[in-house]
Design a protein around this motif. Structure first.
Motif, short mmCIF file in Angstrom:
data_model
loop_
_atom_site.label_atom_id
_atom_site.label_comp_id
_atom_site.label_asym_id
_atom_site.label_seq_id
_atom_site.Cartn_x
_atom_site.Cartn_y
_atom_site.Cartn_z
N ALA A 61 0.65 -0.94 -0.21
CA ALA A 61 0.27 0.03 -0.01
C ALA A 61 0.95 0.68 0.15
O ALA A 61 1.69 1.60 1.01
CB ALA A 61 -0.81 0.27 1.14
N GLN A 62 0.19 2.13 -0.20
CA GLN A 62 1.27 3.41 -1.13
C GLN A 62 1.14 4.31 0.61
O GLN A 62 0.61 4.24 1.01
CB GLN A 62 0.73 4.25 -1.52
N ILE A 63 2.14 4.82 0.92
CA ILE A 63 2.70 5.29 2.41
C ILE A 63 1.71 6.85 2.36
O ILE A 63 0.93 7.32 3.00
CB ILE A 63 3.82 5.00 2.94
N PHE A 64 2.21 7.56 0.86
CA PHE A 64 2.61 8.79 1.04
C PHE A 64 0.72 9.56 0.31
O PHE A 64 1.12 10.10 -0.42
CB PHE A 64 3.60 9.51 0.54
N ASP A 65 0.02 8.93 0.84
CA ASP A 65 -1.56 9.51 0.16
C ASP A 65 -2.34 10.19 1.26
O ASP A 65 -3.63 9.87 0.50
CB ASP A 65 -1.98 8.19 0.02
N GLY A 66 -1.67 10.81 1.50
CA GLY A 66 -2.63 11.68 2.53
C GLY A 66 -3.45 11.62 3.71
O GLY A 66 -3.90 11.95 4.08
N GLU A 67 -3.65 9.48 4.13
CA GLU A 67 -4.80 9.00 4.93
C GLU A 67 -3.83 9.28 5.81
O GLU A 67 -3.02 9.09 6.51
CB GLU A 67 -4.88 8.24 4.11
N SER A 68 -4.62 9.08 6.69
CA SER A 68 -4.60 8.13 8.46
C SER A 68 -4.65 6.92 8.58
O SER A 68 -5.37 5.94 8.21
CB SER A 68 -5.83 9.17 9.34
N ARG A 69 -3.92 6.63 9.13
CA ARG A 69 -3.27 4.76 9.62
C ARG A 69 -3.44 4.87 10.78
O ARG A 69 -3.01 5.53 12.11
CB ARG A 69 -1.90 4.59 9.18
N SER A 70 -4.72 3.31 11.37
CA SER A 70 -4.54 3.32 12.46
C SER A 70 -3.99 2.38 13.41
O SER A 70 -4.27 0.74 12.13
CB SER A 70 -6.38 3.74 12.88
N PHE A 71 -4.03 1.65 13.64
CA PHE A 71 -2.75 0.43 14.43
C PHE A 71 -4.18 -0.20 15.92
O PHE A 71 -3.28 0.79 16.62
CB PHE A 71 -1.49 0.77 14.58
N GLN A 72 -3.96 -1.01 15.73
CA GLN A 72 -4.92 -1.95 17.01
C GLN A 72 -3.58 -2.54 17.90
O GLN A 72 -3.08 -3.17 17.48
CB GLN A 72 -6.02 -3.08 16.75
N VAL A 73 -3.54 -1.58 18.37
CA VAL A 73 -2.33 -2.01 19.40
C VAL A 73 -2.33 -2.85 20.67
O VAL A 73 -1.73 -2.68 21.68
CB VAL A 73 -1.18 -0.15 19.98
N GLY A 74 -4.09 -2.57 21.05
CA GLY A 74 -4.27 -3.48 22.65
C GLY A 74 -5.43 -4.14 22.08
O GLY A 74 -5.92 -4.51 21.14
N PRO A 75 -5.54 -5.47 23.35
CA PRO A 75 -6.13 -5.98 23.00
C PRO A 75 -7.58 -5.92 23.14
O PRO A 75 -8.50 -6.85 22.89
CB PRO A 75 -6.13 -7.41 24.39
N ASP A 76 -8.17 -4.72 22.88
CA ASP A 76 -9.10 -4.18 23.19
C ASP A 76 -9.92 -3.61 22.30
O ASP A 76 -9.51 -3.04 21.56
CB ASP A 76 -10.11 -3.84 24.54
N ALA A 77 -11.09 -3.69 22.53
CA ALA A 77 -11.83 -2.75 21.15
C ALA A 77 -11.36 -0.82 21.22
O ALA A 77 -11.24 -1.14 22.72
CB ALA A 77 -13.23 -2.23 21.18
N ASN A 78 -10.94 -0.56 20.06
CA ASN A 78 -10.87 1.07 20.27
C ASN A 78 -9.28 0.71 20.84
O ASN A 78 -9.06 2.33 20.78
CB ASN A 78 -11.95 1.85 20.71
#
Length: 261
Positions: free
Chosen positions: A128-145
């Motif tokens: 996937a292209q990196i510099f597309d101006g979009e926000s990337r969200s990474f799930q860094v915990g075991p719970d929702a959100n």
């Protein structure tokens, strides 16, 4: 007439106990099935699920760091190109140069501009292209959100340097200003990436500690206490031998009674 051996039930209980202890020693687990301890098994399964969740979220977080590092490496290359353009612009601003000299410098600038454009267009992570101006969200915990986000640039801030032309002294002066502006924006972008990496690294450390604590709790409930199990097995073996001896005596007594009858 059949006389029941009163020690048979005790012998069977001792045999079952020995089977359980042998299983605990061979598997390293004192809870191997719901029959051993149904409530404990439920807790163990819940703790296992929590550990798996933390393990996956830690892997996700490392993906986030790798993504950020890839972006930072690309921006570092852009920064080098911008710095070189600035250097060439200062050189082109020298009145001792001819128009032919400045045109030769502009040719190198054009190559650097192409390099910058291709970096923003072709840098990818996982396809996937990196510099597309979009926000990337990474799930860094075991719970929702439980996520951490990174807003990525589309490289638009570099347009100022992509349009400079140092084939004239006036163009060279404008290019110096453009290089300075783009350099500031680059530093801001890279600072944001660094902050994101630090935040995710902190999250990884916290998640790792949580996972270790959960694993320790699970171990206390699930794992065999070998010293205690071996001690219990020795005691159980003694009871087994005593039970066998008692059964022999009981059988002899039963035979005597039958003889009298």
């Amino acid at each position: 007439m059949k006389i029941e051996n009163p020690h048979l039930s005790l012998f069977n209980q001792i045999s079952e106990k020995n089977k359980t202890l042998s299983e605990q020693l061979s598997t390293g687990k004192k809870v191997n099935s719901a029959a051993d301890d149904a409530a404990a098994l439920q807790i163990i399964n819940r703790l296992t699920s929590q550990q798996d969740g933390y393990s996956q979220s830690i892997r996700n977080a490392y993906d986030g760091i790798s993504y950020s590092q890839t972006a930072d490496s690309a921006l570092s290359g852009v920064n080098d190109a911008v710095s070189r353009i600035r250097e060439l612009s200062i050189q082109a601003g020298n009145g001792a140069l001819t128009d032919s000299d400045r045109q030769a410098l502009q040719e190198e600038v054009s190559q650097l501009q192409t390099q910058i454009s291709e970096t923003f267009e072709n840098t990818t992570f996982g396809g996937a292209q990196i510099f597309d101006g979009e926000s990337r969200s990474f799930q860094v915990g075991p719970d929702a959100n439980t996520t951490q986000s990174l807003q990525q640039t589309d490289g638009g801030f570099a347009n100022a340097i992509l349009s400079v032309d140092i084939s004239t002294q006036a163009g060279a002066q404008a290019a110096i200003d453009a290089a300075d502006t783009v350099s500031e924006d680059l530093n801001s972008q890279r600072a944001g990436l660094g902050a994101f990496e630090n935040a995710v690294s902190s999250t990884i450390r916290s998640a790792s500690n949580q996972r270790e604590n959960i694993a320790a709790s699970q171990s206390r409930i699930q794992d065999t206490d070998y010293a205690q199990a071996v001690s219990d097995q020795v005691a159980n073996d003694i009871l087994s031998q005593a039970s066998i001896a008692l059964r022999g005596q009981a059988n002899q007594s039963a035979s005597s009674v039958l003889g009298l009858l």
